[in-house]
Write an enzyme that holds these catalytic residues in place. Structure first.
Site, PDB file in Angstrom:
ATOM      1  N   LYS A 205       0.932  -0.811  -0.292  1.00 19.09           N
ATOM      2  CA  LYS A 205       0.212  -0.150   0.205  1.00 19.09           C
ATOM      3  C   LYS A 205       0.600   1.036  -0.162  1.00 19.09           C
ATOM      4  CE  LYS A 205      -3.930  -1.778   2.635  1.00 19.09           C
ATOM      5  NZ  LYS A 205      -4.874  -1.864   3.897  1.00 19.09           N
TER       6      LYS A 205
ATOM      7  N   TYR B 216     -12.451  -2.804  -3.408  1.00 19.13           N
ATOM      8  CA  TYR B 216     -12.483  -3.116  -1.812  1.00 19.13           C
ATOM      9  C   TYR B 216     -13.773  -2.780  -2.219  1.00 19.13           C
ATOM     10  CZ  TYR B 216      -7.962  -1.728   0.133  1.00 19.13           C
ATOM     11  OH  TYR B 216      -7.195  -2.055   0.592  1.00 19.13           O
TER      12      TYR B 216
ATOM     13  N   PHE C  31     -15.012   3.054   6.807  1.00 21.41           N
ATOM     14  CA  PHE C  31     -14.187   3.651   6.588  1.00 21.41           C
ATOM     15  C   PHE C  31     -14.286   3.905   5.442  1.00 21.41           C
ATOM     16  CE2 PHE C  31     -14.709  -1.005   7.486  1.00 21.41           C
ATOM     17  CZ  PHE C  31     -13.566  -1.399   6.347  1.00 21.41           C
TER      18      PHE C  31
ATOM     19  N   ARG D   8      -2.100 -14.823   3.691  1.00 15.33           N
ATOM     20  CA  ARG D   8      -2.674 -13.802   4.646  1.00 15.33           C
ATOM     21  C   ARG D   8      -2.568 -13.897   6.270  1.00 15.33           C
ATOM     22  NH1 ARG D   8      -6.887 -10.043   3.622  1.00 15.33           N
ATOM     23  NH2 ARG D   8      -7.276 -11.000   5.709  1.00 15.33           N
TER      24      ARG D   8
ATOM     25  N   THR E 113      -5.845  -7.178   9.994  1.00 14.59           N
ATOM     26  CA  THR E 113      -5.833  -6.299  10.030  1.00 14.59           C
ATOM     27  C   THR E 113      -5.384  -5.224  10.372  1.00 14.59           C
ATOM     28  OG1 THR E 113      -7.516  -7.680   8.528  1.00 14.59           O
ATOM     29  CG2 THR E 113      -7.661  -4.532   8.571  1.00 14.59           C
TER      30      THR E 113
ATOM     31  N   ARG F  17       2.463  -7.075   8.510  1.00 11.14           N
ATOM     32  CA  ARG F  17       1.930  -5.899   9.784  1.00 11.14           C
ATOM     33  C   ARG F  17       2.375  -5.966  10.887  1.00 11.14           C
ATOM     34  NH1 ARG F  17      -4.072  -7.222   7.696  1.00 11.14           N
ATOM     35  NH2 ARG F  17      -3.759  -6.250   5.328  1.00 11.14           N
TER      36      ARG F  17
ATOM     37  N   ASN G  42      -1.342  -0.259   6.754  1.00  6.44           N
ATOM     38  CA  ASN G  42      -1.213  -1.456   7.712  1.00  6.44           C
ATOM     39  C   ASN G  42       0.205  -1.723   5.914  1.00  6.44           C
ATOM     40  OD1 ASN G  42      -2.992  -2.472   6.012  1.00  6.44           O
ATOM     41  ND2 ASN G  42      -4.850  -3.185   7.446  1.00  6.44           N
TER      42      ASN G  42
ATOM     43  N   HIS H 122      -1.786  -5.449   0.865  1.00  4.84           N
ATOM     44  CA  HIS H 122      -3.234  -5.660   1.414  1.00  4.84           C
ATOM     45  C   HIS H 122      -2.697  -7.289   0.952  1.00  4.84           C
ATOM     46  CE1 HIS H 122      -7.193  -7.221  -0.821  1.00  4.84           C
ATOM     47  NE2 HIS H 122      -6.707  -7.229  -1.900  1.00  4.84           N
TER      48      HIS H 122
ATOM     49  N   GLU I  64      -9.461 -10.065  -7.901  1.00  8.69           N
ATOM     50  CA  GLU I  64      -8.890  -8.584  -8.114  1.00  8.69           C
ATOM     51  C   GLU I  64      -7.430  -8.783  -9.384  1.00  8.69           C
ATOM     52  OE1 GLU I  64      -7.848  -8.995  -2.999  1.00  8.69           O
ATOM     53  OE2 GLU I  64      -9.756  -8.733  -3.217  1.00  8.69           O
TER      54      GLU I  64
HETATM   55  N1  UDP Z   1     -10.089  -1.296   7.713  1.00 10.13           N
HETATM   56  C1  UDP Z   1     -10.003   0.404   8.266  1.00 10.13           C
HETATM   57  N2  UDP Z   1     -10.834   0.493   9.533  1.00 10.13           N
HETATM   58  C2  UDP Z   1     -11.644  -0.658   9.658  1.00 10.13           C
HETATM   59  C3  UDP Z   1     -11.365  -1.742   8.587  1.00 10.13           C
HETATM   60  C4  UDP Z   1     -10.016  -1.851   7.561  1.00 10.13           C
HETATM   61  O1  UDP Z   1      -9.329   1.314   7.896  1.00 10.13           O
HETATM   62  O2  UDP Z   1     -12.101  -0.873  10.489  1.00 10.13           O
HETATM   63  C5  UDP Z   1      -8.983  -1.156   6.144  1.00 10.13           C
HETATM   64  C6  UDP Z   1      -8.080  -1.607   6.628  1.00 10.13           C
HETATM   65  O3  UDP Z   1      -6.325  -0.480   5.837  1.00 10.13           O
HETATM   66  C7  UDP Z   1      -7.587  -2.778   5.894  1.00 10.13           C
HETATM   67  C8  UDP Z   1      -8.203  -2.783   4.900  1.00 10.13           C
HETATM   68  O4  UDP Z   1      -9.296  -1.391   4.944  1.00 10.13           O
HETATM   69  O5  UDP Z   1      -6.766  -3.636   5.782  1.00 10.13           O
HETATM   70  C9  UDP Z   1      -9.532  -3.927   4.097  1.00 10.13           C
HETATM   71  O6  UDP Z   1     -10.296  -4.144   5.485  1.00 10.13           O
HETATM   72  P1  UDP Z   1     -10.058  -5.838   5.256  1.00 10.13           P
HETATM   73  O7  UDP Z   1     -11.067  -6.135   6.574  1.00 10.13           O
HETATM   74  O8  UDP Z   1     -10.325  -6.335   3.794  1.00 10.13           O
HETATM   75  O9  UDP Z   1      -8.507  -5.911   5.634  1.00 10.13           O
HETATM   76  P2  UDP Z   1      -7.587  -6.864   4.852  1.00 10.13           P
HETATM   77  O10 UDP Z   1      -8.399  -8.165   4.458  1.00 10.13           O
HETATM   78  O11 UDP Z   1      -6.594  -5.468   4.565  1.00 10.13           O
HETATM   79  O12 UDP Z   1      -6.940  -7.752   5.863  1.00 10.13           O
HETATM   80 MG    MG Z   2      -9.014  -8.099   2.733  1.00 13.91          MG
END
Ligand code: UDP
Ligand code: MG
Length: 150
Positions: free
Chosen positions: A11, A51, A59, A87, A93, A104, A114, A117, A128
């Protein structure tokens, strides 16, 4: 174990903080194969499609603003159970919950910034990857390896 492909983004915060090599190195060292790589600035349309599952959430706007603010590095990694493996290596996350040893867990403190992705399922990974890469931009690793070795 099925051979899978998954999309990884470094990112904007990760690119700005010069963590691209760190992220690439971890997946290389683990044994995944890099089959696609590009640096690009995501536009709003791409961010909203990428997204889409989060549209309408509190958010979402800040997420789209953040991911489009500066260049990202998009990569496709291939290997056995690559989706879940990536993952696991990324960590939770919210970096507050990300285990030490994960990307992370070692590089991030903010849920918004973070660093990485990774696709969260095999079907989503295919979708994707198609958002970021044309089929011809991805390498057929097996046949490439045969050429390198011959
Ligand atoms: N995110 C955020 N606030 C939240 C949840 C998610 O800013 O409460 C952001 C975070 O950067 C995350 C992205 O949105 O990586 C996508 O969310 P997801 O739940 O898909 O998490 P990921 O798959 O990236 O772990
Ligand atoms: Mg995600």
């Amino acid at each position: 174990m099925a051979i899978e492909r998954t999309l990884v983004l470094v990112k904007p915060d990760g690119v700005q903080r010069a963590l691209v090599g760190e992220v690439v190195g971890r997946f290389e060292q683990r044994g995944l194969h890099l089959v696609g790589l590009k640096l690009l600035r995501m536009n709003r349309e791409l961010a909203e499609r990428h997204y889409a599952e989060h549209a309408g959430k509190a958010f979402f706007e800040s997420l789209v603003t953040f991911i489009t603010a500066a260049p990202v590095v998009a990569m496709v990694w291939e290997g056995p159970s690559a989706v879940a493996l990536v993952r696991t290596m990324m960590g939770a996350t919210d970096p507050a919950n990300a285990a030490p040893g994960t990307i992370r867990g070692e590089t991030a403190v903010s849920i918004g910034a973070n660093v990485v992705h990774g696709s969260d399922g095999a079907e989503r990974a295919e979708q994707e990857i198609a958002l970021f890469f044309q089929p011809g931009e991805l390498v057929d690793w097996e046949s490439a390896q045969e050429r390198w070795l011959s």
